[in-house]
Scaffold this active site. Structure first.
Site, PDB file in Angstrom:
ATOM      1  N   TYR A 187      45.831  30.048  51.180  1.00 45.85           N
ATOM      2  CA  TYR A 187      45.111  29.095  50.324  1.00 45.85           C
ATOM      3  C   TYR A 187      45.567  27.685  50.682  1.00 45.85           C
ATOM      4  CZ  TYR A 187      44.543  33.599  48.154  1.00 45.85           C
ATOM      5  OH  TYR A 187      44.270  34.935  47.961  1.00 45.85           O
ATOM      6  N   HIS A 193      42.246  33.181  40.028  1.00 47.25           N
ATOM      7  CA  HIS A 193      41.474  33.967  39.067  1.00 47.25           C
ATOM      8  C   HIS A 193      40.177  33.260  38.660  1.00 47.25           C
ATOM      9  CE1 HIS A 193      45.296  36.401  37.920  1.00 47.25           C
ATOM     10  NE2 HIS A 193      44.738  36.827  39.033  1.00 47.25           N
ATOM     11  N   HIS A 216      48.532  46.307  45.341  1.00 43.61           N
ATOM     12  CA  HIS A 216      48.733  46.962  44.044  1.00 43.61           C
ATOM     13  C   HIS A 216      48.105  48.343  44.100  1.00 43.61           C
ATOM     14  CE1 HIS A 216      44.512  46.103  42.930  1.00 43.61           C
ATOM     15  NE2 HIS A 216      44.704  44.897  43.402  1.00 43.61           N
ATOM     16  N   ASP A 257      38.115  47.787  45.082  1.00 46.84           N
ATOM     17  CA  ASP A 257      38.587  46.405  44.987  1.00 46.84           C
ATOM     18  C   ASP A 257      38.540  45.788  46.386  1.00 46.84           C
ATOM     19  OD1 ASP A 257      39.805  44.056  44.275  1.00 46.84           O
ATOM     20  OD2 ASP A 257      41.713  44.953  43.649  1.00 46.84           O
ATOM     21  N   ASP A 292      26.520  42.922  14.207  1.00 47.11           N
ATOM     22  CA  ASP A 292      26.603  44.355  14.530  1.00 47.11           C
ATOM     23  C   ASP A 292      26.690  44.607  16.029  1.00 47.11           C
ATOM     24  OD1 ASP A 292      24.091  43.691  15.317  1.00 47.11           O
ATOM     25  OD2 ASP A 292      23.111  45.447  14.436  1.00 47.11           O
ATOM     26  N   ARG A 345      41.063  35.207  51.392  1.00 49.97           N
ATOM     27  CA  ARG A 345      41.762  36.479  51.112  1.00 49.97           C
ATOM     28  C   ARG A 345      40.884  37.573  51.711  1.00 49.97           C
ATOM     29  NH1 ARG A 345      42.399  35.771  46.169  1.00 49.97           N
ATOM     30  NH2 ARG A 345      40.745  36.905  45.130  1.00 49.97           N
ATOM     31  N   GLU A 356      40.633  41.874  51.563  1.00 47.79           N
ATOM     32  CA  GLU A 356      41.193  42.992  50.792  1.00 47.79           C
ATOM     33  C   GLU A 356      40.459  44.294  51.073  1.00 47.79           C
ATOM     34  OE1 GLU A 356      40.785  42.442  46.543  1.00 47.79           O
ATOM     35  OE2 GLU A 356      42.358  43.926  46.140  1.00 47.79           O
ATOM     36  N   HIS A 398      50.670  35.290  45.990  1.00 49.51           N
ATOM     37  CA  HIS A 398      50.503  36.509  45.176  1.00 49.51           C
ATOM     38  C   HIS A 398      50.971  37.737  45.955  1.00 49.51           C
ATOM     39  CE1 HIS A 398      46.917  37.562  47.521  1.00 49.51           C
ATOM     40  NE2 HIS A 398      46.454  36.328  47.333  1.00 49.51           N
ATOM     41  N   ASP A 454      35.503  38.387  45.814  1.00 52.59           N
ATOM     42  CA  ASP A 454      36.419  39.469  45.404  1.00 52.59           C
ATOM     43  C   ASP A 454      35.655  40.293  44.378  1.00 52.59           C
ATOM     44  OD1 ASP A 454      38.402  41.138  44.443  1.00 52.59           O
ATOM     45  OD2 ASP A 454      39.929  39.569  44.281  1.00 52.59           O
ATOM     46  N   GLU A 483      45.869  42.949  50.475  1.00 52.90           N
ATOM     47  CA  GLU A 483      45.067  41.757  50.219  1.00 52.90           C
ATOM     48  C   GLU A 483      45.830  40.443  50.413  1.00 52.90           C
ATOM     49  OE1 GLU A 483      44.172  41.116  45.994  1.00 52.90           O
ATOM     50  OE2 GLU A 483      44.908  43.140  45.625  1.00 52.90           O
ATOM     51  N   HIS A 516      43.985  47.582  38.726  1.00 54.83           N
ATOM     52  CA  HIS A 516      45.443  47.447  38.903  1.00 54.83           C
ATOM     53  C   HIS A 516      46.024  48.719  38.295  1.00 54.83           C
ATOM     54  CE1 HIS A 516      44.911  42.805  38.914  1.00 54.83           C
ATOM     55  NE2 HIS A 516      44.616  43.345  40.068  1.00 54.83           N
TER      56      HIS A 516
HETATM   57  N1  GLY Z   1      40.338  41.785  42.071  1.00 62.43           N
HETATM   58  C1  GLY Z   1      41.623  41.787  41.551  1.00 62.43           C
HETATM   59  C2  GLY Z   1      42.610  41.958  42.587  1.00 62.43           C
HETATM   60  O1  GLY Z   1      42.298  41.828  43.756  1.00 62.43           O
HETATM   61  O2  GLY Z   1      43.726  42.285  42.340  1.00 62.43           O
HETATM   62 MN    MN Z   2      43.265  43.693  44.346  1.00 62.66          MN
HETATM   63 MN    MN Z   3      40.341  42.106  44.490  1.00 63.64          MN
END
Ligand code: GLY
Ligand code: MN
Ligand code: MN
Length: 432
Positions: free
Chosen positions: A388, A246, A359, A274, A41, A397, A399, A355, A263, A384, A366
């Site tokens: 690496y 990730h 975003h 973020d 449950d 990184r 951000e 990357h 992060d 960001e 996102h």
């Molecule tokens: N924390 C996810 C990103 O930076 O896009």
């Molecule tokens: Mn981000």
């Molecule tokens: Mn992030």
């Protein structure tokens, strides 16, 4: 309520903006998310679908919004359907929205209990020709689960085979990507809570800790400030783990000499923040860590300045790549030769920065936003960049979250969060 709700006037405006984009003679339906089961449950905590939230502010399961701007009866132009509350629900689950409270929260006058939904839907569908359904068209969406919205769409297509179906999503992508001042205010609150979390951990970091101990400190600070927790699964990646983009296990022991990539962002009232920062486990960056960190910071600052109305994301991304390329040459990671011989489809810099730079950020971390359309004032973007270097055990990184302005540079909603090597080192060592 745990968070300070935004005024009904915001949600009224959001609905008016949506309805202004609907075709004549149409209705639109927005469903809440399901409460997802675990087994037996137990369930996951409820998380509201961001679209119905954006249009109503209702943070309660099973709620449905029905918009019918051309309804014969003007009272039916906006209807909110709620799970009927009663004394039994009150005892077991606590207060649910009453009709009165829902009116106050949303500005919708016509609030009905759920059992009325189907007959009202038929009545309004038969008065109109188009039905707006809410499919998930986010460019990163990949869900196997059939949502409450998906089930409704199937049912609506069976119930109304002669109607023309339209997509709400492109309208919402455009509307939600440009934030109203109240929304910026809520995102700022989320960013400020993230700041408090980051400041809390700075003089607690020690070699020998587990990454999840830092996660716990953030959670503590977020919850005590009225956030329901992390806006997304946090990444606390020490040493080589920072090179796994990730990485979410957060279970490794932090070693002396490691740099820790953090992060992490708080949510507040369903809005996200973020942030990424990197801190040295022992409180002091090595020369090489500092060199790479400052290169990433320069790219972040240069990229942020490029966020302006009219810019196309892809062009921006390419320009940021060119700035990054110069930094990578200075760091001895790339040569002019590498750049000359690069595959245009996979430029050389992508070996170390693979990357996207930015975003949209908002109700979803996102967030919605059509990346092929020009940027506009009021859009919130992360910036960001990262470098690496697995062979050196370094992954960095940085951000921040920015709001694009009509004129001039974007506003950094994270400008108060410590970012320079000097600030971070000072705060980490102040109680040592
Ligand atoms: N924390 C996810 C990103 O930076 O896009
Ligand atoms: Mn981000
Ligand atoms: Mn992030």
């Amino acid at each position: 309520m745990r968070y300070q709700a935004l005024p009904a006037s915001l949600y009224k405006r959001n609905r008016a903006k949506f309805m202004a984009q609907m075709k004549p003679k149409s209705i639109a339906i927005f469903n809440s998310n399901d409460i997802y089961p675990v087994s037996a449950d137990s369930t996951l905590p409820f998380a509201q679908h961001r679209d119905i939230f954006y249009l109503t502010g209702v943070d309660q399961e099973e709620s449905i919004l029905l918009l019918a701007p051309d309804a014969v009866n003007p009272e039916d132009r906006e209807i909110l359907f709620l799970r009927e509350t009663n004394d039994h629900i009150k005892v077991w689950e606590g207060e649910k929205l009453t009709k009165e409270k829902a009116r106050e929260l949303t500005g919708i006058q016509n609030v009905q209990w759920l059992p009325n939904f189907e007959s009202k839907l038929k009545e309004l569908a038969f008065q109109n020709e188009h039905i707006y359904i809410n499919t998930n068209e986010h460019y990163r969406a990949a869900t196997e689960v059939e949502t409450r919205e998906d089930r409704f769409i199937k049912k609506a297509k069976q119930m109304f085979p002669g109607h023309k179906f339209e997509r709400s999503n492109p309208i919402l992508q455009r509307l939600r990507s440009v934030k109203e001042p109240e929304e910026i205010q809520q995102i700022q609150r989320a960013c400020d809570i993230t700041e408090a979390g980051f400041r809390r951990i700075l003089d607690k970091v020690r070699p020998g800790m587990k990454e999840y101990e830092l996660e716990a400190e953030f959670a503590h600070e977020f919850l005590r400030r009225g956030s329901r927790g992390f806006a997304y699964t946090p990444i606390i990646a020490s040493g080589p783990n920072a090179n796994v983009l990730h990485y979410i296990q957060n279970d490794a022991e932090i070693k002396d000499g490691d740099l820790i990539l953090i992060d992490v962002g708080a949510e507040y009232g369903n809005w996200s923040s973020d942030m990424t920062r990197c801190v040295p486990a022992n409180g002091k960056f090595t020369e090489r860590q500092k060199e790479v960190y400052n290169a990433v910071l320069r790219v972040k600052d240069a990229a942020a300045k490029m966020l302006k109305p009219g810019v196309i994301w892809k062009d921006y991304q390419e320009k940021v790549g060119r700035i990054m390329e110069k930094e990578l040459i200075k760091l001895g990671l790339l040569t002019e030769e590498d750049i000359k011989n690069e595959d245009p489809a996979w430029p050389a810099y992508k070996k170390y920065f693979m990357h996207g730079t930015s975003h949209h950020m908002g109700l979803d971390t996102h967030d919605y936003g059509l990346l092929y359309e020009p940027m506009k004032a009021g859009m919130v973007f992360t910036v960001e960049p990262g470098i690496y270097i697995p062979e050196e055990g370094i992954g960095i990184r940085i951000e921040d979250d920015y709001v694009i302005q009509e004129e001039g540079e974007p506003i950094n909603l994270m400008k108060n969060i410590p970012i320079t090597v000097e600030e971070i080192e000072e705060l980490m060592n102040k109680n040592k």
